[in-house]
Scaffold this motif. Structure first.
Motif, PDB file in Angstrom:
ATOM      1  N   PRO A 220       0.804  -1.055   0.284  1.00 27.55           N
ATOM      2  CA  PRO A 220       0.019  -0.200  -0.017  1.00 27.55           C
ATOM      3  C   PRO A 220       0.659   1.635  -0.331  1.00 27.55           C
ATOM      4  CG  PRO A 220      -0.764  -1.892   1.374  1.00 27.55           C
ATOM      5  CD  PRO A 220       0.375  -2.066   1.150  1.00 27.55           C
ATOM      6  N   ASP A 221       2.106   1.189   0.458  1.00 29.38           N
ATOM      7  CA  ASP A 221       2.606   2.380   0.518  1.00 29.38           C
ATOM      8  C   ASP A 221       3.229   2.880  -1.048  1.00 29.38           C
ATOM      9  OD1 ASP A 221       3.075   2.056   3.080  1.00 29.38           O
ATOM     10  OD2 ASP A 221       4.651   0.670   3.490  1.00 29.38           O
ATOM     11  N   ARG A 227      -5.230   7.083  -6.159  1.00 30.99           N
ATOM     12  CA  ARG A 227      -5.944   5.407  -5.759  1.00 30.99           C
ATOM     13  C   ARG A 227      -5.738   5.053  -4.329  1.00 30.99           C
ATOM     14  NH1 ARG A 227      -0.919   3.385  -9.604  1.00 30.99           N
ATOM     15  NH2 ARG A 227       0.502   4.770  -8.902  1.00 30.99           N
ATOM     16  N   VAL A 228      -5.292   5.951  -3.273  1.00 38.10           N
ATOM     17  CA  VAL A 228      -5.805   5.830  -1.950  1.00 38.10           C
ATOM     18  C   VAL A 228      -6.523   5.500  -1.063  1.00 38.10           C
ATOM     19  CG1 VAL A 228      -3.300   5.651  -1.189  1.00 38.10           C
ATOM     20  CG2 VAL A 228      -5.322   7.919  -0.320  1.00 38.10           C
ATOM     21  N   ASN A 229      -8.336   6.206  -2.499  1.00 43.26           N
ATOM     22  CA  ASN A 229      -9.528   6.466  -1.872  1.00 43.26           C
ATOM     23  C   ASN A 229     -10.285   5.668  -2.092  1.00 43.26           C
ATOM     24  OD1 ASN A 229      -8.517   8.983  -0.384  1.00 43.26           O
ATOM     25  ND2 ASN A 229      -8.489  10.715  -2.016  1.00 43.26           N
ATOM     26  N   MET A 230      -9.611   4.847  -3.611  1.00 43.38           N
ATOM     27  CA  MET A 230     -10.453   3.854  -4.206  1.00 43.38           C
ATOM     28  C   MET A 230     -10.843   2.544  -3.313  1.00 43.38           C
ATOM     29  SD  MET A 230      -9.179   4.523  -8.299  1.00 43.38           S
ATOM     30  CE  MET A 230      -9.265   6.236  -8.949  1.00 43.38           C
ATOM     31  N   PRO A 231     -11.603   1.881  -2.962  1.00 42.43           N
ATOM     32  CA  PRO A 231     -12.075   0.743  -2.546  1.00 42.43           C
ATOM     33  C   PRO A 231     -11.086  -0.903  -3.166  1.00 42.43           C
ATOM     34  CG  PRO A 231     -14.193   1.542  -2.269  1.00 42.43           C
ATOM     35  CD  PRO A 231     -12.774   2.494  -3.687  1.00 42.43           C
ATOM     36  N   ASN A 237      -9.001  -5.789   0.618  1.00 39.76           N
ATOM     37  CA  ASN A 237      -8.863  -5.851  -0.751  1.00 39.76           C
ATOM     38  C   ASN A 237      -7.709  -5.984  -1.237  1.00 39.76           C
ATOM     39  OD1 ASN A 237     -11.981  -5.313  -0.388  1.00 39.76           O
ATOM     40  ND2 ASN A 237     -11.838  -3.931  -0.381  1.00 39.76           N
ATOM     41  N   PHE A 238      -6.675  -4.799  -1.057  1.00 42.41           N
ATOM     42  CA  PHE A 238      -5.477  -4.690  -1.928  1.00 42.41           C
ATOM     43  C   PHE A 238      -4.825  -5.883  -1.546  1.00 42.41           C
ATOM     44  CE2 PHE A 238      -0.683  -4.373  -1.665  1.00 42.41           C
ATOM     45  CZ  PHE A 238      -0.697  -2.941  -2.569  1.00 42.41           C
ATOM     46  N   TYR A 239      -4.584  -6.935  -0.433  1.00 37.15           N
ATOM     47  CA  TYR A 239      -4.312  -8.416  -0.881  1.00 37.15           C
ATOM     48  C   TYR A 239      -4.933  -8.692  -1.486  1.00 37.15           C
ATOM     49  CZ  TYR A 239      -1.487  -4.677   2.710  1.00 37.15           C
ATOM     50  OH  TYR A 239      -0.267  -4.292   3.420  1.00 37.15           O
TER      51      TYR A 239
END
Length: 329
Positions: A220-221, A227-231, A237-239
Motif C-alpha cells: 500500500p505504501d 488511488r489510496v481513496n479507491m476501495p 482488498n489490496f492484498y
C-alpha cells in the motif's frame, strides 16, 4: 496496428495513449518528459491521444498542443468534457458536478480548441451523463458542433445501455469510453452487447487497473496518490487483489511478456471493435505497452485466463461510492 473506431468511424491505433497522468493524476510529472512521450507515441504510430478539458483545468490540453505542433495531421485528438471541478482542501481541486447542458458544451469546446491550438477535435466525448439534462439534449448540442465542423465524431463515457440507445437515436455515436480490463468487466452483461448492436466502438481505459496489473505495486505504501481513496486498493482488498496480480505474472512469464502486456493483450483480444488507452507519462512504459500488440493469446490462453480471473473476482469497487453514483446513468 490500427482498428476501425465503430462501424462508421475512422481508423485509429489499437493502442492509444491516455494522457491524464501527465497532469499530476498519479504523482508528480515532468512536462518535458510528457511532451517527449507524446512525440514518441506519434513516431510509433500511436495516434489516439486521449485527454480531457478538466485534467488540471486545461494543462493537459496545453501540453498536447506543444507535443503535436507541426504534427496535427498525425494525431487523433480525443477530448472528454462535462466533468466540472470543485475546490478541495489546501487549494486543490477535485471532481465536481457533471454538466451536459448545451450552453456549457458550446463554450467548453471553444476553450479546448484554443488550448489545443487546433480548429477541430476528432472525438469529443461527454465524460459522464448529466442526470439533470436529457441525454438527447446533450447529444443534440454535440451534433450541432459536428455540423459546424469543430468536432468530427461524438463519444459517450460511462453511460448506461439505455442512455446509449437514446443518444444514438439523435446522432450516430462513434465510441463509448469506459473502464474495461481483467478486473473491470461489468460492461459485458449489457453495455457491450448494446454498443455492438449499434455499431459503436469501445475505447477501454484503465486496462492496467491504474497500474496495479503491471505488477509494479507491491505494498500500500507504493500508492501515494488518488488511488489510496479507491476501495479496490484499500485494506484487505489490496492484498486479495495482489494475489490476483501474482496469477497474472505467472501467465505473463509463460507467454514471454510482461504482466502489463498480457493485460493489454487480453483487452484487445475481446474484439476487433475495441481499442485501449493505457496511460503513461514515460517513454519506457509507452514502448512496453506498444509491444503488447505482438502478444497473441490463443483460445486456450483465453480459457485459462478466464478460469483463473473470471468476471467479478476483483475485490472492491472502482471508485468511492459518491463517484460510483455517476456511472452507468
Amino acid at each position: 496496428m490500427n482498428r476501425k473506431l465503430g462501424t462508421n468511424g475512422p481508423l485509429v491505433s489499437a493502442i492509444g495513449l491516455g494522457c491524464m497522468s501527465m497532469s499530476g493524476a498519479y504523482g508528480q510529472s515532468d512536462d518535458n518528459e510528457s511532451i517527449a512521450t507524446i512525440e514518441r507515441a506519434l513516431e510509433l504510430g500511436h495516434n489516439f491521444l486521449d485527454t480531457a478539458d478538466y485534467y488540471r483545468i486545461g494543462h493537459n490540453e496545453e501540453l498536447i498542443a506543444q507535443a503535436i505542433k507541426g504534427k496535427r495531421d498525425k494525431a487523433f485528438l480525443s477530448v472528454k468534457t462535462g466533468q466540472l471541478v470543485a475546490p478541495g482542501p489546501n487549494g486543490a481541486v477535485g471532481p465536481g458536478p457533471v454538466s451536459g447542458h448545451p450552453d456549457y458544451l458550446r463554450h467548453a469546446v471553444l476553450y479546448s480548441l484554443r488550448r489545443l491550438k487546433t480548429d477541430y477535435i476528432d472525438l469529443y466525448t461527454q465524460a459522464r451523463v448529466d442526470p439533470n439534462i436529457p441525454i438527447e439534449e446533450t447529444v443534440g448540442a454535440l451534433a450541432d458542433l459536428a455540423q459546424k465542423g469543430v468536432i468530427r465524431y461524438i463519444g459517450l463515457s460511462e453511460a448506461s445501455a439505455d442512455s446509449i440507445r437514446k443518444a444514438a437515436a439523435v446522432h450516430p455515436i462513434t465510441a463509448l469510453q469506459i473502464e474495461y480490463s481483467l478486473w473491470s468487466r461489468d460492461i459485458e452483461a449489457e453495455v457491450l452487447p448494446t454498443i455492438r448492436e449499434l455499431g459503436i466502438g469501445l475505447v477501454a481505459y484503465a486496462p492496467l487497473s491504474r497500474g496495479f496489473l503491471s505488477g509494479e505495486i507491491k505494498t500500500p505504501d507504493d500508492l501515494k496518490d488518488s488511488r489510496v481513496n479507491m476501495p479496490r486498493y484499500q485494506g484487505e482488498n489490496f492484498y486479495k487483489n495482489l494475489a490476483l496480480v501474482e496469477a497474472v505474472k505467472t501467465l505473463a512469464t509463460e507467454k514471454g511478456c510482461t504482466p502489463a502486456q498480457l493485460a493489454i493483450a487480453w483487452v484487445l483480444a475481446q474484439g476487433d471493435d475495441i481499442i485501449t488507452i493505457p496511460g503513461t507519462k514515460r517513454i519506457t512504459y509507452l514502448e512496453e505497452n506498444r509491444a503488447a500488440e505482438r502478444v497473441k493469446l490463443t483460445r486456450q490462453d483465453l480459457q485459462r485466463i478466464e478460469a483463473i480471473l473470471p468476471a467479478g473476482i476483483v475485490s472492491g469497487a472502482r471508485y468511492p461510492e459518491r463517484f460510483m453514483n455517476a456511472l452507468n446513468r
